[in-house]
Design an enzyme around this catalytic site. Sequence first.
Site, PDB file in Angstrom:
ATOM      1  N   ASP A  14       0.808  -9.395 100.814  1.00 24.35           N
ATOM      2  CA  ASP A  14       1.146  -9.913  99.481  1.00 24.35           C
ATOM      3  C   ASP A  14       1.920 -11.215  99.661  1.00 24.35           C
ATOM      4  OD1 ASP A  14       1.632  -9.280  96.415  1.00 24.35           O
ATOM      5  OD2 ASP A  14       3.554  -9.895  97.242  1.00 24.35           O
ATOM      6  N   MET A  15       1.471 -12.264  98.986  1.00 23.96           N
ATOM      7  CA  MET A  15       2.119 -13.568  99.129  1.00 23.96           C
ATOM      8  C   MET A  15       3.509 -13.539  98.485  1.00 23.96           C
ATOM      9  SD  MET A  15      -0.394 -14.722 100.679  1.00 23.96           S
ATOM     10  CE  MET A  15       0.350 -16.295 101.084  1.00 23.96           C
ATOM     11  N   ARG A  62      12.377 -12.873  86.877  1.00 26.41           N
ATOM     12  CA  ARG A  62      11.171 -12.959  86.069  1.00 26.41           C
ATOM     13  C   ARG A  62      11.497 -12.366  84.696  1.00 26.41           C
ATOM     14  NH1 ARG A  62       6.734 -10.061  89.155  1.00 26.41           N
ATOM     15  NH2 ARG A  62       6.098 -12.058  89.970  1.00 26.41           N
ATOM     16  N   ASP A 117      -3.019 -12.602  94.669  1.00 17.80           N
ATOM     17  CA  ASP A 117      -2.219 -12.894  95.866  1.00 17.80           C
ATOM     18  C   ASP A 117      -2.078 -11.711  96.826  1.00 17.80           C
ATOM     19  OD1 ASP A 117      -0.292 -11.316  94.527  1.00 17.80           O
ATOM     20  OD2 ASP A 117       1.354 -12.547  95.295  1.00 17.80           O
ATOM     21  N   GLU A 118      -3.011 -10.753  96.747  1.00 17.01           N
ATOM     22  CA  GLU A 118      -2.908  -9.560  97.585  1.00 17.01           C
ATOM     23  C   GLU A 118      -4.246  -9.180  98.188  1.00 17.01           C
ATOM     24  OE1 GLU A 118      -1.355  -6.075  95.407  1.00 17.01           O
ATOM     25  OE2 GLU A 118      -0.003  -7.536  94.507  1.00 17.01           O
TER      26      GLU A 118
HETATM   27  P1  TTP Z   1       3.621 -10.932  92.270  1.00 19.74           P
HETATM   28  O1  TTP Z   1       2.988 -10.673  93.598  1.00 19.74           O
HETATM   29  O2  TTP Z   1       3.929  -9.738  91.434  1.00 19.74           O
HETATM   30  O3  TTP Z   1       5.013 -11.705  92.455  1.00 19.74           O
HETATM   31  P2  TTP Z   1       5.362 -13.010  93.297  1.00 19.74           P
HETATM   32  O4  TTP Z   1       4.295 -13.322  94.286  1.00 19.74           O
HETATM   33  O5  TTP Z   1       5.718 -14.116  92.362  1.00 19.74           O
HETATM   34  O6  TTP Z   1       6.717 -12.596  94.025  1.00 19.74           O
HETATM   35  P3  TTP Z   1       6.918 -11.569  95.230  1.00 19.74           P
HETATM   36  O7  TTP Z   1       7.455 -12.378  96.355  1.00 19.74           O
HETATM   37  O8  TTP Z   1       7.916 -10.589  94.721  1.00 19.74           O
HETATM   38  O9  TTP Z   1       5.599 -10.927  95.534  1.00 19.74           O
HETATM   39  O10 TTP Z   1       2.687 -11.879  91.427  1.00 19.74           O
HETATM   40  C1  TTP Z   1       1.897 -12.891  92.024  1.00 19.74           C
HETATM   41  C2  TTP Z   1       1.752 -14.050  91.062  1.00 19.74           C
HETATM   42  O11 TTP Z   1       1.101 -13.616  89.867  1.00 19.74           O
HETATM   43  C3  TTP Z   1       3.086 -14.619  90.617  1.00 19.74           C
HETATM   44  O12 TTP Z   1       3.543 -15.623  91.511  1.00 19.74           O
HETATM   45  C4  TTP Z   1       2.802 -15.126  89.234  1.00 19.74           C
HETATM   46  C5  TTP Z   1       1.639 -14.284  88.733  1.00 19.74           C
HETATM   47  N1  TTP Z   1       2.100 -13.286  87.731  1.00 19.74           N
HETATM   48  C6  TTP Z   1       1.900 -13.532  86.368  1.00 19.74           C
HETATM   49  O13 TTP Z   1       1.305 -14.539  86.007  1.00 19.74           O
HETATM   50  N2  TTP Z   1       2.351 -12.631  85.464  1.00 19.74           N
HETATM   51  C7  TTP Z   1       3.009 -11.487  85.819  1.00 19.74           C
HETATM   52  O14 TTP Z   1       3.412 -10.689  84.948  1.00 19.74           O
HETATM   53  C8  TTP Z   1       3.187 -11.222  87.219  1.00 19.74           C
HETATM   54  C9  TTP Z   1       3.877  -9.971  87.672  1.00 19.74           C
HETATM   55  C10 TTP Z   1       2.725 -12.159  88.122  1.00 19.74           C
HETATM   56 CA    CA Z   2       1.138  -9.399  94.161  1.00 18.70          CA
HETATM   57 CA    CA Z   3       3.414 -11.635  95.611  1.00 11.72          CA
END
Ligand code: TTP
Ligand code: CA
Ligand code: CA
Length: 421
Positions: A14-15, A62, A117-118
């Site tokens: 996961d990014m 967030r 991102d996963e």
């Molecule tokens: P996530 O993987 O949930 O979070 P993240 O990558 O920003 O942070 P983390 O280091 O904790 O993993 O989400 C990936 C991307 O998806 C995030 O950068 C922005 C987008 N996103 C949205 O647009 N809306 C949302 O409600 C969420 C949870 C994420």
């Molecule tokens: Ca994610």
């Molecule tokens: Ca992420």
Amino acid sequence: METTRENRVVVLIDMDCFYCQVEEKLNPELKGKPIAVVQYNPWKGGGIIAVNYVARAMGVTRHMRGDEAKDKCPEIQLPSVPCHRGKADITKYRDAGKEVARVLQRFTPLLERASIDEAYLDITAAVQHRLKSINTSAISVEVMPNTFALGYETLAEFISDVSRFGGDCMEFDCEHAMSLLVGAWIVSEIREAVYRETGYQCSAGIAHNKILAKLVCGMNKPNKQTVLPKHSINLLYKSLPIKKVKHLGGKFGDHVCQVLSVKLMGELQTFTERELQSRLDEKNGTWLYNIARGVDLEPVQARFNPKSIGCCKQLRGKSALTDLMSLKKWLRDLGDEIEDRLEKDALENNRNPKQMVVSFSLQLSEGRDSSSSRSYNFAPDDELCGEIFAAKALELLLDSAEGCRPKVIFILFQMKKLIDA
Ligand code: TTP
Ligand code: CA
Ligand code: CA
């Protein structure tokens, strides 16, 4: 080692703060500074959807509005998601996600992209291959920096346990623990390659199935990875809310908690498989019985491209659509967005959809909504363009509204059955 489905090495990558990293790469001046990415809505500085780790350390989270973030952290930068046809355009983030996945794909054919991102990777074969070619004494903290093992203060303690027990302890599946360690070593190399080739950092969870890999992936972040040895599952479950587990986050999870009067994963172990089957149903009972013991047999599917392409629009409150004109306009905008994405998909992957599904929610009266979904199978001579999608969607929508004047609060377009053109 046997490669049963119980002895795999499965990884979730996961990014870290993904949209922020994409913005930082596009604008290197942002690097090292607190930033948060906001969604277009200008009210109170926009809604925050991603926060980098510098800003998190300063208390920004967030779901704050941009203005609140500025109060917490006056020097924060707030790049915003671009807007196209009145809605968020996430093309650049999607492309960045694909760029990462292309690197990951080199390490195993069993790569399943799970979100923007996963991705899940089954690296069992790569682990076995390496186990054959190395002396296990080569496994050390040095070859896998930033690695944590659940249930251990330090990675060194886990490594020493694995070498010491040597398979004579019932609880301790030493052979599998060794595979996880070699897996963590390989995942270190994968993450290093991602960073070298794309500039992006990520975190990873390493376990023997998808559900557990996902659970531990977020435990140490950013730029870290976490291993879950089988003998630490009960420790994890002792305090883990059922709702945190994949497939249990929604209504089904609520139902399970209510019917069984439980909240934590560990509590599920007091039920027999029969009991769970009789309180839920046969299939769900067995699934729950298994996952309560850390067993999830779902394979990692080799899938790079999404199964469907969709876009949606929420039109809650004041933005609900009450007249035909604005409904037509929104359907056309969504139709055009889908057309653009299908064009790109056709170029990249040589696919065309065979089916369109339109879902929508209508507000019937205050507090009373109804949702429905209709599908249309494309005829061979249908043109795949926004105008046609919008016209078909309108037909389907009016048809299901049965003559009453609809107040539309949500629209979802999905293109399915994407098959080689
Ligand atoms: P996530 O993987 O949930 O979070 P993240 O990558 O920003 O942070 P983390 O280091 O904790 O993993 O989400 C990936 C991307 O998806 C995030 O950068 C922005 C987008 N996103 C949205 O647009 N809306 C949302 O409600 C969420 C949870 C994420
Ligand atoms: Ca994610
Ligand atoms: Ca992420």
